[in-house]
Design an enzyme around this catalytic site. Structure first.
Site, short mmCIF file in Angstrom:
data_model
loop_
_atom_site.label_atom_id
_atom_site.label_comp_id
_atom_site.label_asym_id
_atom_site.label_seq_id
_atom_site.Cartn_x
_atom_site.Cartn_y
_atom_site.Cartn_z
N ASP A 32 0.74 -1.18 -0.02
CA ASP A 32 -0.08 0.03 -0.06
C ASP A 32 0.83 1.40 -0.10
OD1 ASP A 32 -3.23 0.59 0.63
OD2 ASP A 32 -1.90 2.28 1.09
N ILE A 33 0.45 2.12 -0.87
CA ILE A 33 1.22 3.50 -0.87
C ILE A 33 1.42 4.36 0.34
CG2 ILE A 33 -0.41 4.98 -1.86
CD1 ILE A 33 1.65 6.02 -4.03
N ASN A 89 -12.99 -3.29 2.43
CA ASN A 89 -13.70 -2.33 2.76
C ASN A 89 -14.94 -2.21 1.70
OD1 ASN A 89 -12.45 -1.29 5.17
ND2 ASN A 89 -10.86 -0.28 3.87
N GLN A 96 -14.39 2.19 1.52
CA GLN A 96 -13.87 2.04 0.44
C GLN A 96 -13.43 3.17 -0.27
OE1 GLN A 96 -15.94 -0.57 -2.29
NE2 GLN A 96 -14.33 -0.98 -3.74
N HIS A 102 -10.39 -5.29 -3.31
CA HIS A 102 -8.89 -5.62 -2.85
C HIS A 102 -9.10 -5.82 -1.40
CE1 HIS A 102 -9.95 -1.27 -2.33
NE2 HIS A 102 -9.25 -1.32 -1.13
N HIS A 104 -6.81 -5.96 2.28
CA HIS A 104 -5.93 -5.44 3.05
C HIS A 104 -4.98 -6.55 3.68
CE1 HIS A 104 -6.94 -0.99 2.31
NE2 HIS A 104 -7.80 -1.68 1.93
P1 AMP Z 1 -9.87 1.08 0.32
O1 AMP Z 1 -9.82 2.47 1.25
O2 AMP Z 1 -10.28 -0.09 1.43
O3 AMP Z 1 -10.61 1.27 -0.84
O4 AMP Z 1 -8.23 1.07 0.17
C1 AMP Z 1 -7.51 1.64 -0.91
C2 AMP Z 1 -6.10 1.55 -0.76
O5 AMP Z 1 -5.65 1.72 -1.98
C3 AMP Z 1 -5.74 2.79 0.48
O6 AMP Z 1 -5.17 2.10 1.52
C4 AMP Z 1 -4.56 3.33 -0.48
O7 AMP Z 1 -3.75 3.98 0.31
C5 AMP Z 1 -4.24 2.35 -1.51
N1 AMP Z 1 -3.66 2.86 -2.69
C6 AMP Z 1 -4.27 4.00 -3.41
N2 AMP Z 1 -3.41 4.19 -4.55
C7 AMP Z 1 -2.55 3.29 -4.33
C8 AMP Z 1 -1.28 3.16 -5.24
N3 AMP Z 1 -1.07 3.92 -6.23
N4 AMP Z 1 -0.23 2.14 -4.89
C9 AMP Z 1 -0.67 1.50 -3.71
N5 AMP Z 1 -1.48 1.77 -2.93
C10 AMP Z 1 -2.54 2.55 -3.55
#
Ligand code: AMP
Length: 116
Positions: A32-33, A89, A96, A102, A104
């Site tokens: 995760d970023i 989520n 979400q 996805h 986590h």
């Molecule tokens: P959610 O809030 O459950 O939809 O999770 C989305 C996740 O994607 C969050 O934890 C973000 O930090 C992660 N995310 C968004 N963009 C990127 C990216 N380019 N690379 C890696 N993780 C990302």
């Protein structure tokens, strides 16, 4: 199968970079970023599915693969010894923010319950 406007599809297609932890025909896992724990990895299907609610009976095997892979990745990162959390989520109230299914994997710190 892919949505040109989806950030996770762009990661799958290597149009934007990610720290990839695992990849096979059906799945991709990457860090995760904005990590919410010392280890925070996302496991996604390569097939573009918006969220858990949009899965159907045809996705049963894929969902099993995702959870199995999450367990294998947690093991390979040494999270299985002390424990970890797997989270999905779904939708606005679920928190979400990226609308490509996805899961986590969070580990390396004590998790709390109930979640925020
Ligand atoms: P959610 O809030 O459950 O939809 O999770 C989305 C996740 O994607 C969050 O934890 C973000 O930090 C992660 N995310 C968004 N963009 C990127 C990216 N380019 N690379 C890696 N993780 C990302």
């Amino acid at each position: 199968m892919t949505d040109p406007n989806c950030i996770f599809c762009k990661i799958i297609n290597k149009e934007i970079p990610a720290r990839i932890e695992f990849e096979d025909e059906n799945l991709l896992a990457f860090h995760d970023i904005a990590p919410q724990a010392p280890t925070h990895v996302l496991v996604i299907p390569k097939k573009h599915i918006v969220d858990l609610d949009k899965t159907g009976p045809e996705d049963k095997a894929l969902l099993g693969e995702i959870l199995h892979r999450a367990s294998e990745i947690a093991k390979s990162l040494g999270l299985n010894k002390d424990g970890f959390r797997v989270v999905n989520n779904m939708g606005v109230l679920g928190g979400q923010t990226v609308f490509h299914l996805h899961f986590h994997i969070l580990g390396g710190r004590q998790m709390k319950w109930p979640p925020g």
